[in-house]
Write a protein that holds these residues in place. Structure first.
Motif, mmCIF file in Angstrom:
data_model
loop_
_atom_site.group_PDB
_atom_site.id
_atom_site.type_symbol
_atom_site.label_atom_id
_atom_site.label_comp_id
_atom_site.label_asym_id
_atom_site.label_seq_id
_atom_site.Cartn_x
_atom_site.Cartn_y
_atom_site.Cartn_z
ATOM 1 N N ASP A 1 0.588 -1.484 -0.064
ATOM 2 C CA ASP A 1 -0.133 -0.051 -0.166
ATOM 3 C C ASP A 1 0.766 1.599 0.176
ATOM 4 O O ASP A 1 0.386 2.421 -0.064
ATOM 5 N N GLY A 2 2.582 1.175 -0.378
ATOM 6 C CA GLY A 2 3.498 2.569 0.274
ATOM 7 C C GLY A 2 3.343 2.863 1.302
ATOM 8 O O GLY A 2 2.758 2.741 1.938
ATOM 9 N N PRO A 3 4.153 4.052 1.698
ATOM 10 C CA PRO A 3 4.022 4.504 2.845
ATOM 11 C C PRO A 3 3.268 5.665 3.164
ATOM 12 O O PRO A 3 2.541 6.132 1.976
ATOM 13 N N SER A 4 2.506 5.894 4.283
ATOM 14 C CA SER A 4 1.619 7.054 4.230
ATOM 15 C C SER A 4 2.260 8.329 4.258
ATOM 16 O O SER A 4 1.847 9.357 4.839
ATOM 17 N N GLU A 5 3.766 8.290 4.227
ATOM 18 C CA GLU A 5 4.645 9.668 5.138
ATOM 19 C C GLU A 5 5.242 9.930 3.881
ATOM 20 O O GLU A 5 6.243 8.816 3.664
ATOM 21 N N PRO A 6 5.799 10.848 2.704
ATOM 22 C CA PRO A 6 6.753 11.025 2.201
ATOM 23 C C PRO A 6 8.738 11.152 2.783
ATOM 24 O O PRO A 6 8.290 11.013 4.349
ATOM 25 N N GLY A 7 9.623 10.534 2.700
ATOM 26 C CA GLY A 7 10.037 10.655 2.766
ATOM 27 C C GLY A 7 10.750 9.431 4.014
ATOM 28 O O GLY A 7 10.308 8.005 3.048
ATOM 29 N N GLY A 8 11.641 9.226 4.469
ATOM 30 C CA GLY A 8 11.876 8.525 5.598
ATOM 31 C C GLY A 8 13.355 7.283 4.974
ATOM 32 O O GLY A 8 13.753 7.414 4.227
ATOM 33 N N PRO A 9 12.957 5.785 5.671
ATOM 34 C CA PRO A 9 14.172 5.213 5.481
ATOM 35 C C PRO A 9 13.672 4.187 4.339
ATOM 36 O O PRO A 9 12.321 4.206 3.679
ATOM 37 N N THR A 10 14.447 3.953 3.465
ATOM 38 C CA THR A 10 14.182 2.860 2.226
ATOM 39 C C THR A 10 14.711 0.904 2.680
ATOM 40 O O THR A 10 15.664 1.161 2.589
ATOM 41 N N VAL A 11 13.447 0.535 2.540
ATOM 42 C CA VAL A 11 14.127 -0.879 2.195
ATOM 43 C C VAL A 11 14.244 -1.222 1.225
ATOM 44 O O VAL A 11 12.641 -1.455 -0.148
ATOM 45 N N ARG A 12 14.838 -2.239 0.097
ATOM 46 C CA ARG A 12 15.492 -2.284 -0.804
ATOM 47 C C ARG A 12 15.200 -3.705 -0.991
ATOM 48 O O ARG A 12 16.646 -4.542 -0.725
ATOM 49 N N ILE A 13 14.162 -4.158 -1.931
ATOM 50 C CA ILE A 13 14.109 -6.173 -1.835
ATOM 51 C C ILE A 13 14.372 -6.188 -2.867
ATOM 52 O O ILE A 13 13.915 -5.901 -4.540
ATOM 53 N N ASP A 14 15.151 -7.194 -3.721
ATOM 54 C CA ASP A 14 15.630 -7.589 -5.298
ATOM 55 C C ASP A 14 15.260 -9.264 -5.076
ATOM 56 O O ASP A 14 15.761 -9.886 -5.133
ATOM 57 N N ALA A 15 14.017 -9.133 -5.389
ATOM 58 C CA ALA A 15 13.759 -10.604 -5.837
ATOM 59 C C ALA A 15 13.819 -11.171 -7.042
ATOM 60 O O ALA A 15 12.838 -11.107 -8.071
ATOM 61 N N TRP A 16 14.340 -12.496 -7.233
ATOM 62 C CA TRP A 16 14.694 -13.061 -8.278
ATOM 63 C C TRP A 16 14.007 -14.393 -7.858
ATOM 64 O O TRP A 16 14.762 -14.881 -7.122
ATOM 65 N N GLY A 17 13.209 -15.255 -8.609
ATOM 66 C CA GLY A 17 12.652 -16.288 -8.934
ATOM 67 C C GLY A 17 11.778 -16.830 -9.251
ATOM 68 O O GLY A 17 11.526 -16.105 -10.899
ATOM 69 N N LEU A 18 11.366 -18.259 -10.153
ATOM 70 C CA LEU A 18 10.822 -18.623 -10.910
ATOM 71 C C LEU A 18 9.191 -18.338 -10.398
ATOM 72 O O LEU A 18 8.151 -17.396 -10.861
ATOM 73 N N VAL A 19 8.630 -18.829 -9.176
ATOM 74 C CA VAL A 19 7.411 -18.438 -8.236
ATOM 75 C C VAL A 19 7.964 -17.698 -7.323
ATOM 76 O O VAL A 19 8.312 -18.208 -6.427
ATOM 77 N N GLY A 20 6.234 -16.905 -6.914
ATOM 78 C CA GLY A 20 6.596 -16.434 -4.961
ATOM 79 C C GLY A 20 6.808 -15.355 -5.432
ATOM 80 O O GLY A 20 7.392 -13.879 -6.579
ATOM 81 N N GLY A 21 5.428 -14.009 -4.968
ATOM 82 C CA GLY A 21 5.408 -12.376 -4.752
ATOM 83 C C GLY A 21 6.394 -12.302 -4.074
ATOM 84 O O GLY A 21 7.000 -12.551 -2.728
ATOM 85 N N VAL A 22 5.472 -10.653 -3.701
ATOM 86 C CA VAL A 22 6.140 -10.176 -2.236
ATOM 87 C C VAL A 22 5.038 -9.392 -1.792
ATOM 88 O O VAL A 22 4.504 -8.264 -2.396
ATOM 89 N N THR A 23 5.183 -9.680 -0.606
ATOM 90 C CA THR A 23 3.838 -9.258 0.098
ATOM 91 C C THR A 23 4.139 -7.874 1.534
ATOM 92 O O THR A 23 5.289 -8.251 1.926
ATOM 93 N N VAL A 24 4.400 -6.504 1.426
ATOM 94 C CA VAL A 24 4.751 -5.931 2.396
ATOM 95 C C VAL A 24 3.296 -5.902 3.106
ATOM 96 O O VAL A 24 1.957 -5.051 3.023
ATOM 97 N N ARG A 25 3.611 -4.883 4.584
ATOM 98 C CA ARG A 25 2.863 -5.484 5.976
ATOM 99 C C ARG A 25 3.130 -4.286 6.465
ATOM 100 O O ARG A 25 4.081 -3.957 6.944
ATOM 101 N N ARG A 26 2.233 -3.091 7.158
ATOM 102 C CA ARG A 26 3.133 -1.982 7.371
ATOM 103 C C ARG A 26 2.553 -1.993 9.605
ATOM 104 O O ARG A 26 1.436 -2.038 9.143
ATOM 105 N N ALA A 27 3.188 -1.593 10.234
ATOM 106 C CA ALA A 27 2.796 -2.067 11.403
ATOM 107 C C ALA A 27 1.914 -0.297 11.867
ATOM 108 O O ALA A 27 2.093 0.132 11.700
#
Length: 117
Positions: A91-117
């Motif tokens: 859903d993306g960050p709710s505020e501009p700026g902040g730290p960055t996490v970069r995910i490089d996901a390489w594979g045949l099957v599998g997505g990336v799910t981001v959950r925010r606390a």
């Protein structure tokens, strides 16, 4: 998260397994982490660490089958790169700026799910 000192600025954590995923928590990670498995995903929780604005954490996921489940604070930007058959749910960050996490996901099957606390 453990910061690299000036004597070893290129410190990278490497986690490898044939079958089975990896569970990673922020307090034990360095700025760069590589997780590789034939079959298995990565469950990554970065909610317990204090990432300063402008900080960047890089996580590379290599697997034939297996995605990434990432938990971050609401102010963390997440960039997803790589090639995989699976989508990205963020859903993306709710505020501009902040730290960055970069995910490089390489594979045949599998997505990336981001959950925010």
């Amino acid at each position: 998260m453990t910061k690299s000192n000036g004597a070893n600025p290129q410190r990278t954590d490497v986690k490898v397994s044939l079958i089975g995923g990896h569970r990673l928590e922020g307090a034990t990670l360095h700025e760069r982490t590589v997780t590789a498995s034939l079959i298995g995903g990565a469950d990554i929780d970065l909610t317990d660490i204090d990432l300063p604005d402008g900080a960047e954490v890089r996580i590379t996921k290599l697997s034939l089958i297996g995605g990434v489940s990432l938990r971050v604070r609401h102010d963390v930007r997440v960039e997803v790169h790589g090639l995989r058959l699976g989508g990205v749910k963020d859903d993306g960050p709710s505020e501009p700026g902040g730290p960055t996490v970069r995910i490089d996901a390489w594979g045949l099957v599998g997505g990336v799910t981001v959950r925010r606390a």
